[in-house]
Design a protein around this motif. Structure first.
Motif, PDB file in Angstrom:
ATOM      1  N   GLY A 255       0.883  -1.302  -0.024  1.00 60.81           N
ATOM      2  CA  GLY A 255      -0.024  -0.014   0.112  1.00 60.81           C
ATOM      3  C   GLY A 255       0.960   1.352  -0.118  1.00 60.81           C
ATOM      4  O   GLY A 255       1.978   1.319  -0.751  1.00 60.81           O
ATOM      5  N   GLN A 256       0.439   2.285   0.956  1.00 61.62           N
ATOM      6  CA  GLN A 256       1.159   3.580   0.787  1.00 61.62           C
ATOM      7  C   GLN A 256       2.575   3.335   1.345  1.00 61.62           C
ATOM      8  O   GLN A 256       3.295   4.496   1.054  1.00 61.62           O
ATOM      9  N   GLY A 257       3.017   2.338   1.986  1.00 63.39           N
ATOM     10  CA  GLY A 257       4.398   2.132   2.389  1.00 63.39           C
ATOM     11  C   GLY A 257       4.980   2.792   3.540  1.00 63.39           C
ATOM     12  O   GLY A 257       5.946   2.769   4.033  1.00 63.39           O
TER      13      GLY A 257
ATOM     14  N   ASP B 243      17.173   2.690   2.789  1.00 61.47           N
ATOM     15  CA  ASP B 243      18.023   1.762   3.637  1.00 61.47           C
ATOM     16  C   ASP B 243      18.041   0.549   2.765  1.00 61.47           C
ATOM     17  O   ASP B 243      17.805   0.025   1.961  1.00 61.47           O
ATOM     18  N   ALA B 244      19.233  -0.175   3.259  1.00 61.35           N
ATOM     19  CA  ALA B 244      19.521  -1.769   2.544  1.00 61.35           C
ATOM     20  C   ALA B 244      18.542  -2.787   3.298  1.00 61.35           C
ATOM     21  O   ALA B 244      18.881  -3.592   3.764  1.00 61.35           O
ATOM     22  N   ALA B 245      17.306  -2.646   2.946  1.00 62.68           N
ATOM     23  CA  ALA B 245      16.280  -3.281   3.505  1.00 62.68           C
ATOM     24  C   ALA B 245      14.814  -3.292   2.725  1.00 62.68           C
ATOM     25  O   ALA B 245      14.863  -2.589   1.919  1.00 62.68           O
ATOM     26  N   ASP B 246      14.096  -3.938   3.040  1.00 60.93           N
ATOM     27  CA  ASP B 246      12.693  -4.077   2.615  1.00 60.93           C
ATOM     28  C   ASP B 246      11.559  -2.968   3.465  1.00 60.93           C
ATOM     29  O   ASP B 246      11.043  -2.288   2.891  1.00 60.93           O
ATOM     30  N   ILE B 247      12.022  -2.951   4.771  1.00 59.51           N
ATOM     31  CA  ILE B 247      11.210  -2.152   5.552  1.00 59.51           C
ATOM     32  C   ILE B 247      12.231  -1.669   6.797  1.00 59.51           C
ATOM     33  O   ILE B 247      13.118  -2.335   7.100  1.00 59.51           O
ATOM     34  N   VAL B 248      12.129  -0.421   7.185  1.00 59.66           N
ATOM     35  CA  VAL B 248      12.836   0.402   8.121  1.00 59.66           C
ATOM     36  C   VAL B 248      11.848   0.650   9.048  1.00 59.66           C
ATOM     37  O   VAL B 248      10.828   1.350   8.793  1.00 59.66           O
TER      38      VAL B 248
ATOM     39  N   VAL C 284       8.656   2.145   7.234  1.00 55.93           N
ATOM     40  CA  VAL C 284       8.480   2.783   5.909  1.00 55.93           C
ATOM     41  C   VAL C 284       8.976   1.575   4.972  1.00 55.93           C
ATOM     42  O   VAL C 284       9.967   1.067   5.365  1.00 55.93           O
ATOM     43  N   ALA C 285       8.393   1.590   3.903  1.00 57.30           N
ATOM     44  CA  ALA C 285       8.782   0.647   2.865  1.00 57.30           C
ATOM     45  C   ALA C 285       9.979   1.092   2.124  1.00 57.30           C
ATOM     46  O   ALA C 285       9.782   2.130   1.290  1.00 57.30           O
TER      47      ALA C 285
ATOM     48  N   THR D 164      11.174  -0.165  -0.527  1.00 55.36           N
ATOM     49  CA  THR D 164      10.890  -0.514  -1.922  1.00 55.36           C
ATOM     50  C   THR D 164      10.309   0.796  -2.745  1.00 55.36           C
ATOM     51  O   THR D 164      10.605   0.719  -4.028  1.00 55.36           O
ATOM     52  N   HIS D 165       9.569   1.294  -2.152  1.00 51.60           N
ATOM     53  CA  HIS D 165       8.660   2.529  -2.792  1.00 51.60           C
ATOM     54  C   HIS D 165       8.074   3.757  -1.832  1.00 51.60           C
ATOM     55  O   HIS D 165       7.231   4.467  -2.129  1.00 51.60           O
ATOM     56  N   VAL D 166       9.055   3.944  -0.943  1.00 57.33           N
ATOM     57  CA  VAL D 166       9.079   5.265  -0.171  1.00 57.33           C
ATOM     58  C   VAL D 166      10.508   5.668   0.068  1.00 57.33           C
ATOM     59  O   VAL D 166      11.544   4.697   0.592  1.00 57.33           O
ATOM     60  N   PHE D 167      10.647   6.905  -0.217  1.00 58.18           N
ATOM     61  CA  PHE D 167      11.828   7.580   0.266  1.00 58.18           C
ATOM     62  C   PHE D 167      11.658   8.307   1.946  1.00 58.18           C
ATOM     63  O   PHE D 167      10.468   8.862   1.980  1.00 58.18           O
ATOM     64  N   HIS D 168      12.700   8.407   2.622  1.00 56.58           N
ATOM     65  CA  HIS D 168      12.335   8.996   3.677  1.00 56.58           C
ATOM     66  C   HIS D 168      13.447   9.897   4.192  1.00 56.58           C
ATOM     67  O   HIS D 168      14.806   9.710   3.496  1.00 56.58           O
TER      68      HIS D 168
END
Length: 374
Positions: free
Chosen positions: A103-105, A176-181, A307-308, A310-314
């Motif tokens: 979803g929104q990530g 980050d170097a992950a799928d979810i942070v 935060v995902a 894969t499809h969100v920048f933070h």
């Protein structure tokens, strides 16, 4: 001292599989669906991205911690099996996870009473919550699966050797170097240290409409990311990637400007090419556009942000801490893998099918869970 227990190792960063990189011409002109969102829509509807723990859920979490504590197991052993949560909490987290992965990530969960808990309790419960989102990953060469975002007095200008999370400096939009942070706030700063998030898919759409030349260069695997010395035997000191990928029908993103800008010593040694003028322009346009499209939020003490990657920048604003002896800004961080076997997105990397894909792994360093920054 943290106790390390034998567990499967994090895969670590790797070069993108060049044979899986799609050319820019194959990318969609516009991404659609729930992963595409605009900040103004979420500002007016906080219920879409803010959740709260109920009093009953807090009680269930505390009882789960008491059972785990009585078992005598170290926090490095925490899994869904060793630290079971109630069905009600599991369902609550499963719904949030689906919004993160597909979803929104991003989500903010408010209200953990960490001010009344010792750090070990906060850390253990945070890890237990994290296991419902994915598999914990090592975040640095020391094997930290429990990260600490805290100013250690490091010089943020020494970007070839300093990780920015150990400073009070601004963090530009990145993944980050992950799928979810995940981030859990234990202590706030006196000023600053606030979060921004942006839909990578909305950003992609805007770049396609306004600057397709920038979008195109961001899809090319000509970007070198510094390992900052966290290198296993036989590895290069960098990895080669793109910023945007089109893979398995999805646009994915992976980027951190600090790791891109710190490659100078490798360039000077003649090992890799430096940034072209077009790449330097792309970095600036990317950041400016992300800032313009972003949603701003403030994490209160006890809030968790997921935060995902894969499809969100933070991003994070710079901050100033309170004077001693007041506690410094302190967030606990998790990097989590949501592999294909758990419904995660396929990625154009050789470790896509691994359960602990991504992260940072140096040689055979075992996982550790320090209870403070080090």
């Amino acid at each position: 001292m943290p106790i390390a227990t034998p567990r499967p190792l994090t895969q670590g960063q790797s070069d993108v599989s060049l044979d899986l990189v799609q050319p820019y011409s194959n990318f969609p002109l516009k991404v659609t669906g729930p992963t595409v969102w605009k900040a103004e829509d979420f500002r007016s509807k906080p219920d879409l991205w803010k959740k709260q723990w109920s009093a009953e859920q807090i009680r269930d979490l505390e009882q789960a911690y008491d059972r785990f504590k009585e078992s005598g197991k170290p926090i490095t052993s925490i899994t869904k099996e060793t630290f079971p949560l109630s069905n009600e909490i599991a369902e609550f987290l499963a719904d949030i996870r689906s919004q993160i992965v597909d979803g929104q990530g991003f989500i903010l969960i408010e209200g953990l009473p960490v001010e009344s808990w010792e750090v070990e309790k906060s850390a253990a419960l945070y890890l237990a919550i994290g296991t419902h989102f994915g598999n914990t990953l090592s975040q640095n060469g020391k094997g930290h699966v429990l990260g600490h975002v805290k100013d250690l007095g490091n010089d943020p200008t020494q970007i070839d050797r300093v990780r920015i999370y150990s400073t009070a400096a601004r963090q530009f939009f990145h993944t980050d170097a992950a799928d979810i942070v995940g981030l859990l706030c234990l202590h706030k700063a006196k000023e600053g240290g606030e979060s921004d998030v942006v839909s990578a898919h909305n950003l992609w759409n805007v770049l396609q409409a306004e600057r397709p030349d920038i979008a195109e260069i961001l899809t090319q695997p000509i970007w070198y990311f510094d390992r900052k010395g966290e290198v296993s035997q036989g590895q290069n000191g960098w990895v080669q990637k793109a910023v945007f990928y089109f893979h398995d029908g999805k646009v994915l993103s992976n980027y951190d400007p600090y790791f891109v800008r710190s490659i100078g010593r490798h360039v000077e040694a003649g090992l890799i090419p430096g940034l072209s003028e077009k790449q330097k322009e792309a970095i600036e346009v990317f950041e400016q556009t992300a800032q313009r499209l972003s949603l701003h939020m403030v994490l209160k003490v006890g809030d968790i942000q997921f935060v995902a990657d894969t499809h969100v920048f933070h991003a994070r604003t710079a901050y100033t801490d309170y004077a001693t002896p007041a506690p410094r800004r302190h967030l606990l961080r998790l990097w989590l893998a949501t592999p294909e076997s758990q419904g995660g997105w396929k990625r154009p990397f050789p470790d896509s099918a691994h359960d602990k894909r991504g992260g940072i792994q140096v040689n055979d360093q075992a996982e550790t869970c320090p209870l403070d920054a080090e």
